[in-house]
Design an enzyme around this catalytic site. Structure first.
Site, PDB file in Angstrom:
ATOM      1  N   LYS A 184      25.569 -15.192   4.993  1.00 26.11           N
ATOM      2  CA  LYS A 184      26.651 -15.366   4.365  1.00 26.11           C
ATOM      3  C   LYS A 184      27.839 -15.595   4.252  1.00 26.11           C
ATOM      4  O   LYS A 184      27.979 -15.335   5.687  1.00 26.11           O
ATOM      5  CB  LYS A 184      25.997 -13.713   3.782  1.00 26.11           C
ATOM      6  CG  LYS A 184      26.669 -12.914   4.220  1.00 26.11           C
ATOM      7  CD  LYS A 184      26.558 -11.191   3.460  1.00 26.11           C
ATOM      8  CE  LYS A 184      26.817  -9.985   4.597  1.00 26.11           C
ATOM      9  NZ  LYS A 184      27.978  -9.031   3.777  1.00 26.11           N
ATOM     10  N   LYS A 199      24.025  -6.800  12.140  1.00 26.08           N
ATOM     11  CA  LYS A 199      25.680  -6.100  13.212  1.00 26.08           C
ATOM     12  C   LYS A 199      25.595  -5.335  14.727  1.00 26.08           C
ATOM     13  O   LYS A 199      26.164  -5.729  15.056  1.00 26.08           O
ATOM     14  CB  LYS A 199      26.007  -4.947  12.818  1.00 26.08           C
ATOM     15  CG  LYS A 199      26.435  -5.875  11.025  1.00 26.08           C
ATOM     16  CD  LYS A 199      27.758  -5.064  10.954  1.00 26.08           C
ATOM     17  CE  LYS A 199      28.497  -5.637   9.228  1.00 26.08           C
ATOM     18  NZ  LYS A 199      29.193  -4.855   8.072  1.00 26.08           N
ATOM     19  N   LYS A 233      33.194 -10.991   5.889  1.00 33.08           N
ATOM     20  CA  LYS A 233      35.046 -11.559   6.651  1.00 33.08           C
ATOM     21  C   LYS A 233      35.373 -11.463   8.068  1.00 33.08           C
ATOM     22  O   LYS A 233      36.164 -11.654   8.544  1.00 33.08           O
ATOM     23  CB  LYS A 233      36.103 -10.180   5.700  1.00 33.08           C
ATOM     24  CG  LYS A 233      35.514  -8.660   5.957  1.00 33.08           C
ATOM     25  CD  LYS A 233      36.457  -8.121   4.564  1.00 33.08           C
ATOM     26  CE  LYS A 233      35.630  -6.966   4.130  1.00 33.08           C
ATOM     27  NZ  LYS A 233      34.588  -6.358   3.943  1.00 33.08           N
TER      28      LYS A 233
HETATM   29  N1  AQP Z   1      29.152 -13.307   1.101  1.00 29.58           N
HETATM   30  C1  AQP Z   1      28.731 -12.953   0.181  1.00 29.58           C
HETATM   31  N2  AQP Z   1      28.939 -13.033  -1.490  1.00 29.58           N
HETATM   32  C2  AQP Z   1      28.041 -11.699  -2.316  1.00 29.58           C
HETATM   33  N3  AQP Z   1      29.201 -10.440  -2.022  1.00 29.58           N
HETATM   34  C3  AQP Z   1      29.377 -10.506  -1.065  1.00 29.58           C
HETATM   35  N4  AQP Z   1      29.746  -9.101  -0.178  1.00 29.58           N
HETATM   36  C4  AQP Z   1      30.469  -9.455   0.810  1.00 29.58           C
HETATM   37  N5  AQP Z   1      29.243 -10.334   0.871  1.00 29.58           N
HETATM   38  C5  AQP Z   1      29.193 -11.143   0.015  1.00 29.58           C
HETATM   39  C6  AQP Z   1      29.110  -8.295  -1.382  1.00 29.58           C
HETATM   40  O1  AQP Z   1      31.122  -6.804  -1.387  1.00 29.58           O
HETATM   41  C7  AQP Z   1      30.751  -5.859  -1.207  1.00 29.58           C
HETATM   42  C8  AQP Z   1      31.867  -5.587   0.127  1.00 29.58           C
HETATM   43  O2  AQP Z   1      31.285  -4.779   1.279  1.00 29.58           O
HETATM   44  P1  AQP Z   1      31.578  -5.021   2.440  1.00 29.58           P
HETATM   45  O3  AQP Z   1      33.196  -5.729   2.855  1.00 29.58           O
HETATM   46  O4  AQP Z   1      31.543  -3.773   2.365  1.00 29.58           O
HETATM   47  O5  AQP Z   1      30.472  -5.207   3.728  1.00 29.58           O
HETATM   48  P2  AQP Z   1      29.622  -6.034   4.143  1.00 29.58           P
HETATM   49  O6  AQP Z   1      28.602  -6.489   2.775  1.00 29.58           O
HETATM   50  O7  AQP Z   1      29.314  -5.899   4.665  1.00 29.58           O
HETATM   51  O8  AQP Z   1      30.520  -7.319   3.585  1.00 29.58           O
HETATM   52  P3  AQP Z   1      31.188  -7.991   5.074  1.00 29.58           P
HETATM   53  O9  AQP Z   1      32.219  -8.838   3.849  1.00 29.58           O
HETATM   54  O10 AQP Z   1      30.322  -9.426   5.554  1.00 29.58           O
HETATM   55  O11 AQP Z   1      32.367  -7.462   5.838  1.00 29.58           O
HETATM   56  P4  AQP Z   1      31.944  -7.481   7.681  1.00 29.58           P
HETATM   57  O12 AQP Z   1      31.856  -8.364   8.048  1.00 29.58           O
HETATM   58  O13 AQP Z   1      33.424  -6.402   7.474  1.00 29.58           O
HETATM   59  O14 AQP Z   1      30.805  -6.542   7.604  1.00 29.58           O
HETATM   60  C9  AQP Z   1      29.728  -5.810  -0.970  1.00 29.58           C
HETATM   61  O15 AQP Z   1      28.933  -4.725  -2.395  1.00 29.58           O
HETATM   62  C10 AQP Z   1      28.738  -6.511  -0.933  1.00 29.58           C
HETATM   63  O16 AQP Z   1      27.753  -6.678  -1.267  1.00 29.58           O
END
Ligand code: AQP
Length: 340
Positions: free
Chosen positions: A202, A120, A205
């Site tokens: 991965k 990040k 969002k």
């Molecule tokens: N690509 C993924 N595959 C499987 N699990 C995923 N999770 C997120 N992306 C994947 C799971 O979703 C839950 C919530 O995640 P989050 O939104 O709190 O944060 P994150 O992991 O940082 O997800 P993002 O989508 O990548 O968010 P941003 O882009 O905002 O940082 C968690 O249980 C995560 O494991």
């Protein structure tokens, strides 16, 4: 007659950031697993973690709107708000209060090793704030605040969960058994859904739109994004994440949504081209998301109802959190309160 011993329910805790529109990765890796805990054994708390979301700069009005939308997605995905505690993190001040205490039991070296911080920081080089660095301590506080036993999450959060376990054990080693040491619960398939355009990363969002499927994407958008998903130049449908990451990602998505293994999904498509593979993925995704989307639409037409759920559940979460927080505060030696 002997009185039966009633075991207290185990606590399940997880959260999702309202930092963008939720993706299929969030759904497969986390959300769809939230429904899998029998209510006679588990008390589940699912949080809209808005405090985590501001580690990256957010537009205030958009963030507020997305908090309510995410609560709607929790409910639309089948979580009964009368049986699960669905609430917003910022409505329960115990998260921040416990985080401060846990900060004092976490080492800089541990936080320096967190890969999400590195990723990040690279993505947001103009805003490498202290919150981004201490994010895992807030996550540990979220979990430990409720004496959580089980944390259903995607594989990308494994390292953060390990840290939460280390902090709990360290604290318990000094003050006795205060915290339950939580276990992660990861899906067998789809614990890491990959980007449609860069299948070695991965699905996230906060990446460009064409890299992810949003849970609220209409069918024609889903179809278009999957059609453009990266595969490879040979036409063999085989599950081999190392050598065929794009094809394997699509097979994993089918497998996760149809309760198969990716190998079974590949066997069913043997001898057919990537066009057929993509059609199959599209059909599975649309069939899964359509009911969620229509329920979400219905809920968003009654925002007052969703807001009411968040308000009621914040009270329950606050009561549970305060109990734990007072215990921890006593253990570390904070001043007594209300003893006149
Ligand atoms: N690509 C993924 N595959 C499987 N699990 C995923 N999770 C997120 N992306 C994947 C799971 O979703 C839950 C919530 O995640 P989050 O939104 O709190 O944060 P994150 O992991 O940082 O997800 P993002 O989508 O990548 O968010 P941003 O882009 O905002 O940082 C968690 O249980 C995560 O494991």
């Amino acid at each position: 007659m002997e009185t039966p011993i009633i075991q207290p329910k185990k606590i399940v805790y997880s959260g999702i950031q309202p930092s963008g529109t939720l993706t299929l990765g969030n759904y497969i890796g986390a959300l769809r697993n939230f429904n899998r805990f029998p209510e006679d054994e588990y008390q589940c708390l699912y949080c809209v973690v808005d405090m985590h979301a501001i580690t990256v700069r957010q537009d205030p009005a958009a963030l507020r709107k997305r908090c309510l939308e995410l609560a709607g997605i929790y409910i639309a995905s089948g979580l009964d708000p009368k049986k699960n505690v669905l609430y917003c993190q910022s409505h329960v001040s115990g998260h921040a209060e416990l985080m401060w205490i846990l900060n004092c039991f976490t080492y800089m070296g541990e936080l320096n090793r967190m890969t999400q911080f590195k990723d990040k920081s690279a993505k947001h080089a103009d805003n490498i704030n202290a919150g981004l660095f201490t994010y895992p301590v807030l996550m540990a506080a979220d979990i430990l605040l409720f004496n959580t036993s089980v944390v259903p999450i995607g594989a990308d959060q494994k390292q953060h969960l390990e840290l939460a376990r280390d902090i709990a054990q360290r604290f318990n080693g000094i003050y006795g058994d205060v915290f339950t040491v939580p276990e992660g619960r990861f899906g067998k398939v789809g614990a890491r859904v990959m980007s449609l355009q860069e299948p070695t990363r991965k699905m996230s969002k906060s990446d460009p739109e064409d890299t992810y499927i949003a849970l609220l994407d209409p069918p024609d958008v889903i179809r278009r994004k999957i059609k453009r998903a990266v595969t490879d130049s040979d036409a063999e449908i085989r599950f081999d994440p190392e050598n065929k990451p794009g094809v394997s990602n699509l097979l994993s998505i089918i497998a996760a949504l149809t309760d198969q293994t990716p190998e079974q999904a590949a066997a069913e498509l043997q001898g057919q081209g990537y066009g057929k593979l993509k059609e199959r993925v599209t059909d599975c995704v649309i069939a899964t998301l359509e009911p969620l989307q229509s329920e979400h639409k219905r809920l968003m037409a009654d925002k007052g109802y969703v807001q009411g759920i968040l308000d009621e559940n914040a009270e329950i979460a606050n009561r549970m959190a305060t109990k734990m927080l007072r215990k921890v505060q006593r253990k570390v030696g904070f001043a007594e309160r209300g003893r006149r």
